[in-house]
Motif scaffolding. Sequence first.
Motif, PDB file in Angstrom:
ATOM      1  N   ILE A   1       0.863  -1.177   0.000  1.00 34.03           N
ATOM      2  CA  ILE A   1       0.000   0.000   0.000  1.00 34.03           C
ATOM      3  C   ILE A   1       0.905   1.234   0.000  1.00 34.03           C
ATOM      4  O   ILE A   1       1.962   1.233   0.645  1.00 34.03           O
TER       5      ILE A   1
ATOM      6  N   VAL B   1       0.997   5.130   1.066  1.00 29.43           N
ATOM      7  CA  VAL B   1       0.380   6.233   1.799  1.00 29.43           C
ATOM      8  C   VAL B   1       1.177   7.491   1.477  1.00 29.43           C
ATOM      9  O   VAL B   1       2.367   7.567   1.794  1.00 29.43           O
TER      10      VAL B   1
ATOM     11  N   TRP C   1      -4.477   7.274   0.119  1.00 37.54           N
ATOM     12  CA  TRP C   1      -4.134   5.863   0.004  1.00 37.54           C
ATOM     13  C   TRP C   1      -4.181   5.445  -1.460  1.00 37.54           C
ATOM     14  O   TRP C   1      -5.011   5.915  -2.228  1.00 37.54           O
TER      15      TRP C   1
ATOM     16  N   SER D   1      -4.850   0.878   8.119  1.00 37.62           N
ATOM     17  CA  SER D   1      -5.596  -0.296   7.649  1.00 37.62           C
ATOM     18  C   SER D   1      -5.914  -1.275   8.775  1.00 37.62           C
ATOM     19  O   SER D   1      -5.890  -2.498   8.582  1.00 37.62           O
TER      20      SER D   1
END
Length: 420
Positions: free
Chosen positions: A216, A218, A230, A317
Amino acid sequence: MQTASATQGKQADIDVVIIGAGPSGSIAASLLHQAGKRVVVIEKQHFPRFSIGESLLPCCMQLIEEANMLDAVNAAGFQFKNGAAFRYRDQYINFDFTDKFTPGPGTTFQVERGNFDKLLADTAAEQGVEIRYGETVESVDLSADPTLSIRDEAGKLYTIEAKYLLDASGFGRVLPRLLNLEKPSNLANRSAVFTHIQDNIGDKEVDGKPFDRNKILVSVHPKNRDIWYWLIPLSEGKCSLGVVGEPHLLSGLEDNLEEMLLDMVKQEPGLNQLLSDAEVLRECALLKGYSANVSTLATDKFALLGNAGEFLDPVFSSGVTIAMQSASMAVKCIARQLNGTPVNWEQEYSIPLMRGVDTFRTYVEAWYDGRFQDVIFYDDPDNKIKQMICSILAGYAWDESNPFVNDSRKRLNLIVELCK
């Protein structure tokens, strides 16, 4: 599957009714069924249905395995995930979840929640769990054993009685609403605008680094660190894209959320470069004031799981992890209670669950006041400290052998001072 018309009147042979078939509901139902308890799940919607919270944490995998769902999840073709990356201006930091302090899985998946939630629910049903879709809980009576008034898809009301009740309704927050348990969150009011995109990133780079689809991303707004984005890679070249900030920071284009989101992306040069060829796949959505809390998490008659109890913030998350962790912890208490052992729900469920939630809260609060951002983007991190923080980012917020869990505020403040 048993139909509502066949269930008119009270059913005293049900051990547990679960409201909601999302991750916490499906995991709890599976675990209770494995323990020999009769479970009925009441789900308002039909699956698959859209939901956010697509970036799982590695800690989830041991809970999925506990529910005998790991093979199904591994075979589903979801996007592999091994860490998280953070970007602010020209600084890029990544956390490899396999290089962490706490033992346990170090990889997981990034998922389209509609498909993921349906997979978990279908797997629970294949194990023998009864799920009733398209049914709505209208009222709850806790004067004796929990009794629910439920409206089926045909509009008919029926009642169902159980020995225990679990609320896994997520943002629907059925029991907090019906039992007046709502309590203001101590986190600031924030909003999120989000969608799914065909990202068309290809071989694009930012600051000379290719985009890592296994993490992911950020990104922090270059001029306002209260705003962050995100970017969650999904399978088939798609991404979940969202921006988070206090409402006044995302104002002005509420009648055109797509224009708002794309305008915010243009303000972050690295993200704008990556997504220069992106195509929006679904209508943008707005989630306001998502942080929530309750006055009571559990009694000897009901317990709240996941977002039905408390939701912090999407930045790390943690939502699905807290949901699954709460399901596992609650089921252990329910099994003992149904087997005749008294349970102190405050001491055995609420307090232990909140230890992990409060660990996440420490880092969420410090993210928004800037202290944790300073730690993350510090240019000369100590590897052992980074491993301990990495464990929390990987979801192991209940590992009290980790000093950054056991004494989260004191340890974080100490590192903040050292970074200065």
